[in-house]
Design a protein around this motif. Structure first.
Motif, PDB file in Angstrom:
ATOM      1  N   ILE A 115      -9.405  -3.429  28.105  1.00 21.92           N
ATOM      2  CA  ILE A 115     -10.238  -3.329  26.899  1.00 21.92           C
ATOM      3  C   ILE A 115     -11.702  -3.466  27.283  1.00 21.92           C
ATOM      4  O   ILE A 115     -12.569  -2.723  26.804  1.00 21.92           O
ATOM      5  CB  ILE A 115      -9.843  -4.407  25.877  1.00 21.92           C
ATOM      6  N   ASP A 144     -14.757  -0.725  27.077  1.00 24.66           N
ATOM      7  CA  ASP A 144     -16.026  -1.079  26.412  1.00 24.66           C
ATOM      8  C   ASP A 144     -17.217  -0.845  27.341  1.00 24.66           C
ATOM      9  O   ASP A 144     -18.265  -0.353  26.900  1.00 24.66           O
ATOM     10  CB  ASP A 144     -15.993  -2.537  25.971  1.00 24.66           C
ATOM     11  N   GLY A 204      -6.587  -2.451  22.223  1.00 26.64           N
ATOM     12  CA  GLY A 204      -7.624  -2.562  21.208  1.00 26.64           C
ATOM     13  C   GLY A 204      -7.068  -2.300  19.822  1.00 26.64           C
ATOM     14  O   GLY A 204      -7.412  -2.994  18.853  1.00 26.64           O
TER      15      GLY A 204
END
Length: 810
Positions: free
Chosen positions: A151, A155, A190
């Motif tokens: 995740i 990002d 996510g």
């Protein structure tokens, strides 16, 4: 036991309440944060016998310098034309921003670009008139594709993309995308995180709304909600403490997964609300019959304690059977949820009655206290209580079922037959990419990659081969590798095969060493990185272990990829059994997303059979101990299994219609969780009904007792079922397709169980059976409402209410 518990709770209600609040504060102070101790990653928790697990272990030992377990691929695309120099400069800047040194905590091992040796030439696609051109920037990761760290990687990539797009010199018309196995895993996690947040909020809102609709009294909404929220908080903190302690204790193996929180919240809120509704309904009933409040609470606990504990135990033991699964997520998650449910049961048996005692007559504000007669008096009122609209509805419904059980049972079975048959043959999907919404970054990036490269590039299949004294680092060994590379490349569905003989994945065979392609191939074979990548340099395995990277023509998450893997596996077995085969003693193991999916399918299908059987046996044992009626207990189990088949059949039909061409089957998690939860929770309502029926039959005989039990539990069990369905409906607010399917199936299953199984199938079958058996004399000739020895009588036999018609139903 329940008499003593009731006496303690009503006498020491303040101590009970303070104890729960102090426990909640103390446990929360000691417990670590949930996200700090929870795990994720489906393929990391399979049994060691699976080929993907063996292959991962051998790969780690034989190629220790190659720690890559997943990859994130950056896609830079110029639709309709060739990439420009400024486009390549964007790729170079992105690669520089995402180097391992810049993000030491993300698990990035290496970044490849078009300038990388050996593989660089393969990272830029040819120019096509339809799609233009694209180049790739792969990030090799040490994270397994479903690791939570992905995740953060996704990002970081999105932040790098945003920084590039914000530059004034960003090339117009250049498209940026992200794909790769780890990117897809990161997007799934996510989405799961979003689903947890949505589920928690929606569950609380729905429970508050339902409680207000049922009671319309603020305190009667606050009391069960407070008990449930407190029990959820305490249970999750206890689980966090156990998981944290397990990290330091050799004797305890206890793991918790992030997505388990969705089930904990849904099941605990649903079951806890049911427990409290059942308690409060019986409490109101006792008040209406003339008991003062303390005595009413005591009698409520004494009369309903067995049913509440038994109904909770069916769910607890059913979920506990998941401990015997081979798949780690099943074996850890089931007992964890069961443990949490025990705290909710304890809170509903102690904290909720204590809060009712503390609230007194204000619990029903702003409505009139339901106590008959003067407030606080133990004497009965002189006037009967008139039934409400719902009471009359259930009275008529129960009368109809008891009078015409055969016809009603036939109609119900006919209604269930087609979807139940469909439920016997439900296809399952292990396509993780289909689980994501179309607008997720990894889905968009995967579509970009497919336009220019083989979709198998996002997750190649790795074959790890170990053969003692094979001499893979010799000339004969290299020739054997070349021949096997050729055989693998000829398999239907295989795009390219990279090996020590063909490190660039070129078509095997003769080549011109003077051509550009030939010179490039010779340079790649002589490069030290090629030998280190495809032949083990560890002394223990040197010359004995090699690897092949198979790029398929299809998406590695798809069903087609599983078919290709099976063909590769079959072809290798054929080669091993050929006369004079140099691979006779070789061990082949498969590593990668597709291999992990195949093993996941094998282990979960096996677990499904075992756990379903154990759940049925365990739940039957609980019901048998509770009811002591073997035949009725068997029928209750059969009715819930039939409800499961009907539910999953209808669910499969609905989503097949909804998704149409993209539908491959229900998510692989749906059948097992649906079966365990539906059979276990469904038996709660059967126990509520049947225990009340038996209680009424002691006074009124079989058929009339059945009718009264059905009529008197109809409204409250229906309310319980609607609220439980509502909590599972909250799972449909998530963004994962699998969670949507499971939420839909659980909601539908609970509603079918509430309005069909409990209302029609169970009582109709019981009534039909009673028609053909002799009726024994009632065990007690006391009136239905006669008090026990420690309390005054509520009514004389002549004091009938409209809820208790004088005529017997035959």
């Amino acid at each position: 036991m329940y008499d003593r518990l009731a006496s303690f709770v009503t006498r020491h209600w303040l101590v009970v309440m303070l104890s729960w609040f102090v426990l909640a504060i103390g446990i929360n102070w000691l417990a670590p944060a949930w996200d700090d101790i929870t795990h994720d990653g489906d393929l990391a928790y399979m049994p060691g016998r699976m080929t993907s697990v063996r292959g991962e272990q051998l790969l780690a030992r034989a190629f220790p310098e190659n720690k890559s377990k997943g990859q994130v691929v950056l896609v830079l695309e110029r639709p309709g034309g060739a990439l420009r120099p400024e486009d390549y400069r964007v790729a170079d800047r992105l690669a520089e921003q995402l180097q391992p040194d810049a993000h030491p905590d993300l698990g990035i091992i290496e970044v490849w670009t078009r300038n990388s040796e050996v593989v660089g030439d393969k990272l830029t696609s040819p120019v096509t008139a339809k799609y233009g051109q694209a180049t790739l920037v792969p990030l090799l990761l040490s994270n397994e594709f479903m690791a939570t760290k992905n995740i953060e990687v996704v990002d970081a990539v999105q932040q790098a993309f945003a920084a590039e797009r914000a530059r004034p010199d960003f090339p117009a018309g250049l498209e940026l995308g992200i794909t790769g196995s780890a990117a897809i895993g990161g997007d799934m996690l996510g989405s799961a995180k979003e689903s947890i947040k949505n589920t928690e909020l929606t569950t609380v809102v729905l429970v508050v709304v339902f409680l207000l609709l049922v009671y319309r009294a603020p305190l009667l909404m606050v009391i069960p909600l407070s008990a449930i929220i407190l029990s959820v908080a305490i249970s999750m903190d206890v689980v966090a403490l156990l998981a944290d302690y397990s990290n330091h204790a050799d004797w305890l193996d206890f793991k918790v997964f992030k997505t388990t929180k969705i089930f904990i919240v849904s099941i605990l809120f649903g079951s806890g609300t049911d427990f409290c509704l059942f308690l409060i309904a019986r409490y109101q009933e006792e008040l209406k019959r003339g008991l003062e409040r303390t005595a009413a609470i005591q009698r409520t606990l004494a009369q309903t304690g067995d049913a509440l504990v038994a109904s909770a135990l069916t769910t607890v033991i059913g979920l506990g059977m998941m401990y015997f699964a081979d798949f780690g997520k099943f074996s850890y998650s089931g007992p964890t949820i069961a443990l949490c449910l025990m705290f909710t049961l304890a809170a509903c048996l102690t904290l909720a009655p204590a809060m009712l005692q503390a609230a007194g007559r204000f619990a029903f504000w702003p409505f009139k206290d339901p106590t008959r007669g003067d407030a606080g008096s133990s004497a009965p009122a002189s006037e009967p209580v008139a039934p409400g609209r719902m009471d009359r509805l259930w009275d008529k419904s129960s009368t109809l079922v008891v009078r015409h059980p055969g016809l009603i049972l036939i109609l119900a079975v006919a209604l269930m037959a087609i979807p139940a048959y469909e439920g016997l043959h439900v296809p399952l999907s292990y396509n993780l990419l289909n689980d994501l919404q179309d607008d997720r970054p990894s889905v968009v990036g995967t579509d970009m990659l497919r336009r220019h490269f083989s979709p198998g590039d996002i997750g190649p299949l790795t074959i790890v081969v170990r053969q003692p004294q094979a001499g893979f680092d010799t000339k004969p060994g290299e020739q054997n590798i070349a021949l096997l590379t050729k055989a693998l490349s000829e398999i239907d569905g295989v795009d390219t095969v990279r090996s020590y003989a063909e490190p660039l994945g070129d078509p095997p065979g003769l080549f011109n060493p003077l051509s550009q392609r030939g010179r490039r191939k010779m340079a790649a074979k002589r490069h030290p990185q090629t030998k280190a990548t495809y032949l083990s340099q560890v002394p223990e395995f040197q010359g004995d272990v090699t690897r092949f990277d198979v790029v398929m023509k299809c998406d590695p998450f798809s069903l087609a990829a599983l078919d290709v893997l099976n063909r590769v596996d079959a072809r290798l077995k054929e080669i091993q059994h050929e006369p004079d085969s140099p691979w006779k003693n070789a061990e082949f193991d498969f590593v990668g997303t597709t291999a992990g999916k195949r093993d996941l399918q094998a282990v979960t299908e096996s677990d499904q059979v075992v756990i379903m059987q154990l759940t049925v046996i365990a739940v039957y044992a609980v019901i048998l101990v509770m009811l002591r009626r073997p035949i009725i207990s068997i029928y209750l189990i059969i009715s819930d299994v039939a409800s499961y088949l009907m539910t999953i059949g209808l669910t499969e039909m609905f989503f097949g219609w909804l998704y149409r061409d993209t539908y491959e089957g229900l998510d692989w998690k749906v059948p097992l969780f649906l079966f365990v939860i539906l059979v276990a929770v469904g038996e709660d309502y059967n126990i509520y009904l049947v225990t009340r029926v038996f209680e009424e039959q002691k006074r009124h005989g079989r058929l009339e007792g059945l009718r009264r039990g059905l009529a008197q539990t109809g409204a409250i069990i229906t309310s319980c079922g609607v609220i439980m369905a509502g909590t599972f409906m909250s799972m449909m607010t998530g963004t994962l397709r699998g969670m949507l399917e499971l939420g839909f199936a659980l909601t539908l299953g609970i509603l079918l169980d509430t309005f069909l199984v409990r209302t029609i199938l169970v009582p109709a079958a019981m009534a039909l059976a009673y028609r053909f058996t002799a009726e024994p004399a009632p065990l007690s000739t006391r009136d239905d409402d006669e008090m026990s020895d420690d309390g005054p009588p509520r009514r004389t036999p002549s004091q009938k209410t409209p809820l208790e018609p004088a005529e017997r139903v035959s």
